[in-house]
Scaffold this motif. Structure first.
Motif, mmCIF file in Angstrom:
data_model
loop_
_atom_site.group_PDB
_atom_site.id
_atom_site.type_symbol
_atom_site.label_atom_id
_atom_site.label_comp_id
_atom_site.label_asym_id
_atom_site.label_seq_id
_atom_site.Cartn_x
_atom_site.Cartn_y
_atom_site.Cartn_z
ATOM 1 N N VAL A 336 62.948 32.894 34.352
ATOM 2 C CA VAL A 336 63.084 34.130 35.130
ATOM 3 C C VAL A 336 63.929 35.151 34.378
ATOM 4 O O VAL A 336 63.570 36.335 34.309
ATOM 5 C CB VAL A 336 63.699 33.829 36.516
ATOM 6 C CG1 VAL A 336 64.098 35.129 37.214
ATOM 7 C CG2 VAL A 336 62.706 33.070 37.367
ATOM 8 N N ARG A 337 65.027 34.714 33.788
ATOM 9 C CA ARG A 337 65.894 35.655 33.065
ATOM 10 C C ARG A 337 65.178 36.263 31.870
ATOM 11 O O ARG A 337 65.314 37.469 31.603
ATOM 12 C CB ARG A 337 67.195 34.973 32.646
ATOM 13 C CG ARG A 337 68.162 34.767 33.805
ATOM 14 C CD ARG A 337 69.545 34.384 33.365
ATOM 15 N NE ARG A 337 70.454 34.272 34.508
ATOM 16 C CZ ARG A 337 71.111 35.291 35.056
ATOM 17 N NH1 ARG A 337 70.979 36.502 34.549
ATOM 18 N NH2 ARG A 337 71.910 35.099 36.091
ATOM 19 N N ASP A 338 64.432 35.469 31.140
ATOM 20 C CA ASP A 338 63.691 35.995 29.983
ATOM 21 C C ASP A 338 62.638 37.003 30.432
ATOM 22 O O ASP A 338 62.484 38.069 29.823
ATOM 23 C CB ASP A 338 63.029 34.851 29.209
ATOM 24 C CG ASP A 338 64.025 34.002 28.430
ATOM 25 O OD1 ASP A 338 65.185 34.437 28.295
ATOM 26 O OD2 ASP A 338 63.644 32.908 27.967
ATOM 27 N N ARG A 339 61.917 36.669 31.503
ATOM 28 C CA ARG A 339 60.871 37.571 32.006
ATOM 29 C C ARG A 339 61.465 38.876 32.509
ATOM 30 O O ARG A 339 60.975 39.970 32.173
ATOM 31 C CB ARG A 339 60.085 36.884 33.124
ATOM 32 C CG ARG A 339 59.096 37.818 33.837
ATOM 33 C CD ARG A 339 58.312 37.115 34.916
ATOM 34 N NE ARG A 339 59.135 36.525 35.942
ATOM 35 C CZ ARG A 339 59.688 37.203 36.943
ATOM 36 N NH1 ARG A 339 59.533 38.534 37.035
ATOM 37 N NH2 ARG A 339 60.415 36.586 37.860
ATOM 38 N N VAL A 340 62.523 38.767 33.291
ATOM 39 C CA VAL A 340 63.120 39.964 33.886
ATOM 40 C C VAL A 340 63.731 40.860 32.812
ATOM 41 O O VAL A 340 63.593 42.090 32.868
ATOM 42 C CB VAL A 340 64.179 39.565 34.936
ATOM 43 C CG1 VAL A 340 65.004 40.773 35.356
ATOM 44 C CG2 VAL A 340 63.507 38.946 36.148
ATOM 45 N N ARG A 341 64.390 40.273 31.843
ATOM 46 C CA ARG A 341 64.979 41.074 30.771
ATOM 47 C C ARG A 341 63.897 41.873 30.045
ATOM 48 O O ARG A 341 64.080 43.063 29.751
ATOM 49 C CB ARG A 341 65.738 40.188 29.782
ATOM 50 C CG ARG A 341 66.351 40.976 28.622
ATOM 51 C CD ARG A 341 67.238 40.130 27.740
ATOM 52 N NE ARG A 341 67.701 40.877 26.583
ATOM 53 C CZ ARG A 341 68.675 41.779 26.616
ATOM 54 N NH1 ARG A 341 69.293 42.029 27.748
ATOM 55 N NH2 ARG A 341 69.047 42.418 25.522
ATOM 56 N N LYS A 342 62.792 41.231 29.781
ATOM 57 C CA LYS A 342 61.677 41.922 29.115
ATOM 58 C C LYS A 342 61.159 43.066 29.977
ATOM 59 O O LYS A 342 60.901 44.169 29.486
ATOM 60 C CB LYS A 342 60.560 40.928 28.824
ATOM 61 C CG LYS A 342 59.363 41.533 28.112
ATOM 62 C CD LYS A 342 58.269 40.486 27.874
ATOM 63 C CE LYS A 342 57.053 41.124 27.203
ATOM 64 N NZ LYS A 342 55.957 40.144 27.020
ATOM 65 N N GLU A 343 61.021 42.822 31.281
ATOM 66 C CA GLU A 343 60.496 43.851 32.186
ATOM 67 C C GLU A 343 61.437 45.043 32.278
ATOM 68 O O GLU A 343 60.982 46.206 32.282
ATOM 69 C CB GLU A 343 60.271 43.247 33.575
ATOM 70 C CG GLU A 343 59.127 42.252 33.639
ATOM 71 C CD GLU A 343 59.032 41.536 34.974
ATOM 72 O OE1 GLU A 343 58.043 40.814 35.201
ATOM 73 O OE2 GLU A 343 59.967 41.701 35.806
ATOM 74 N N VAL A 344 62.734 44.782 32.358
ATOM 75 C CA VAL A 344 63.704 45.887 32.456
ATOM 76 C C VAL A 344 63.702 46.705 31.168
ATOM 77 O O VAL A 344 63.697 47.947 31.203
ATOM 78 C CB VAL A 344 65.114 45.366 32.762
ATOM 79 C CG1 VAL A 344 66.122 46.510 32.736
ATOM 80 C CG2 VAL A 344 65.157 44.670 34.120
ATOM 81 N N LEU A 345 63.716 46.032 30.033
ATOM 82 C CA LEU A 345 63.722 46.738 28.745
ATOM 83 C C LEU A 345 62.465 47.579 28.574
ATOM 84 O O LEU A 345 62.529 48.738 28.130
ATOM 85 C CB LEU A 345 63.850 45.744 27.595
ATOM 86 C CG LEU A 345 65.254 45.153 27.379
ATOM 87 C CD1 LEU A 345 65.201 44.021 26.367
ATOM 88 C CD2 LEU A 345 66.229 46.230 26.923
ATOM 89 N N GLU A 346 61.311 47.018 28.925
ATOM 90 C CA GLU A 346 60.053 47.772 28.804
ATOM 91 C C GLU A 346 60.069 48.993 29.713
ATOM 92 O O GLU A 346 59.622 50.082 29.309
ATOM 93 C CB GLU A 346 58.871 46.867 29.143
ATOM 94 C CG GLU A 346 58.566 45.821 28.077
ATOM 95 C CD GLU A 346 57.434 44.893 28.465
ATOM 96 O OE1 GLU A 346 57.039 44.907 29.672
ATOM 97 O OE2 GLU A 346 56.944 44.150 27.602
ATOM 98 N N ALA A 347 60.581 48.822 30.934
ATOM 99 C CA ALA A 347 60.639 49.952 31.872
ATOM 100 C C ALA A 347 61.581 51.033 31.358
ATOM 101 O O ALA A 347 61.265 52.237 31.437
ATOM 102 C CB ALA A 347 61.086 49.466 33.246
ATOM 103 N N PHE A 348 62.726 50.630 30.812
ATOM 104 C CA PHE A 348 63.687 51.614 30.326
ATOM 105 C C PHE A 348 63.151 52.354 29.106
ATOM 106 O O PHE A 348 63.266 53.589 29.010
ATOM 107 C CB PHE A 348 65.022 50.960 29.981
ATOM 108 C CG PHE A 348 66.038 51.955 29.496
ATOM 109 C CD1 PHE A 348 66.734 52.740 30.393
ATOM 110 C CD2 PHE A 348 66.255 52.151 28.140
ATOM 111 C CE1 PHE A 348 67.641 53.700 29.961
ATOM 112 C CE2 PHE A 348 67.164 53.100 27.693
ATOM 113 C CZ PHE A 348 67.860 53.873 28.608
#
Length: 413
Positions: A336-348
């Motif tokens: 979950v942490r790996d997935r969420v980090r990727k999603e936040v970075l892509e969104a930013f």
């Protein structure tokens, strides 16, 4: 016939006469309701609200998401890529416990540390980072500081900077809900520092006298910016003030997401069934600095903060609860942490690349037709920008036509 033992005056109820002169100096301390201990264990199984596995995992994964977004956006502010940010470390239990108990019919009035409530209501990561970067897809059209979120879809009123203004607004909104016959409440968040403002007292008094179904949710995290709670008040916290206004109160362990959920649900049911406000005080601890404009080491010791992190993190407590039930693991945490980090970075990264809103947006959405004074100001701005395009970096801003197309494609006005 009047009861001669009771004071018959209209300004007080149920007072009796006494021949004893007694200056009352102490009151019983309000207890703090808790379900889980810091190790995620429940002493009384009957108090477990028995949330479904699906709901529990949603709460915890949203906690991880908020925590990750805080880490990344805090760092981007330090890099000068956004102007301001506020994290939510240590207050996740209060945010997600209340959010889980409220419905989408309930109107939310936040202070500035309630991004978790929006996240739990389905607001996308893109919406958060668009607002913080003030790009063309920012719901607020670039006219608010970062973290001043708002969402019509999530029934969340836009946050404003002045302290405590949302509290009387929530009282009025709750009264309107009551007049409209809706089974809903206005949920109003604020800190113990905001409770020192006059707006707090005005709001509680009017809500009590008209019977407005509003939940006054105080996040008592120990510090109002640099002022500790013991310099804000001498009484028994914030909940004790409810008695003076004739308002039911609950004090809850804000680091226990299950207790916060149960307390909020009970408060909401009471507010709707009886048409009265309820004051809920969630006891917690602000682990983070107040904002990126603050250095909390100037007014508290770092070892105090570290002790709270180790002893009583709302996320750690809830994670252990999930692990006791066999619903979570170290492997699930990493995924979950790996997935969420990727999603936040892509969104930013996507948000940062977008153009800023048209400069003309400064003049929109206040009056249906621009006043003559605003027309003059708009003309003056346009002439100044036209004269010095390089200085104002005109290329960074979208034109009105392109902005309208982009916002329309995202369902934004």
């Amino acid at each position: 016939m009047r009861d001669k033992k009771k004071a018959p005056y209209p300004g007080v109820k149920d007072s009796v006469f006494t021949e004893k002169l007694d200056i009352i100096r102490s009151y019983p301390t309000i207890p703090t309701f808790r379900i889980m201990d810091p190790d995620g264990k429940i002493a009384d199984a009957s108090k477990d609200p028995q949330l479904s596995k699906e709901d529990c995992l949603k709460i915890y994964e949203n906690m991880v998401t908020l925590n990750t977004m805080d880490n990344i956006l805090y760092d981007t502010q330090r890099q000068g890529r956004i102007s301001f940010y506020m994290t939510h470390y240590g207050e996740e239990g209060t945010l997600f416990g209340t959010a889980q108990a409220l419905t989408m019919e309930d109107v939310i009035f936040g202070q500035y540390r309630e991004a978790g409530v929006l996240l739990h209501r389905g607001v996308s990561l893109s919406s958060f980072v668009n607002q913080c970067t003030a790009n063309v897809l920012d719901v607020n059209k670039g006219r608010q500081m970062p973290v001043h979120y708002g969402s019509r879809e999530a029934n969340f009123q836009t946050i404003s900077s002045p302290l405590a203004t949302q509290i009387p607004q929530a009282a009025g909104a709750a009264y309107a809900l009551k007049r409209a016959g809706k089974e809903a409440v206005a949920a109003c968040y604020f800190g113990e520092g905001a409770a020192s403002e006059g707006d707090f007292h005005a709001a509680l008094n009017i809500a009590s006298t008209v019977g407005a179904p509003v939940l006054f949710i105080c996040r008592n995290n120990g510090f109002a910016i640099s002022t500790p709670a013991d310099e804000q008040y001498r009484g028994d916290g914030i909940a004790a003030r409810g008695h003076g206004y004739g308002i039911p109160v609950i004090r809850v362990d804000g680091n226990d997401v299950l207790a916060v959920y149960s307390a909020t649900k009970s408060a909401r049911d009471l507010a709707i069934s009886t048409g009265v406000p309820v004051l809920l005080e969630a006891m917690t601890y602000r682990v983070s600095h107040h904002s990126t404009s603050d250095d909390s080491s100037a007014y508290r010791e770092k070892k105090e903060v570290e002790a709270w992190k180790r002893y009583d993190s709302p996320m750690s407590r809830f994670r252990q609860y999930l692990e006791h039930k066999g619903w979570w693991s170290e492997e699930a945490e990493k995924v979950v942490r790996d997935r969420v980090r990727k999603e936040v970075l892509e969104a930013f990264i996507a948000a940062e690349k977008m153009k800023k809103p048209p400069i003309s947006y400064m003049f929109d959405d206040v009056f249906d037709t621009l006043s003559s004074r605003l027309k003059d100001q708009k003309k003056e701005v346009e002439e100044m920008v036209g004269k010095y395009p390089d200085f104002y970096e005109v290329a960074r801003y979208a034109n009105e036509e392109d902005a309208k197309i982009e916002r329309s494609s995202e369902g934004l006005p």
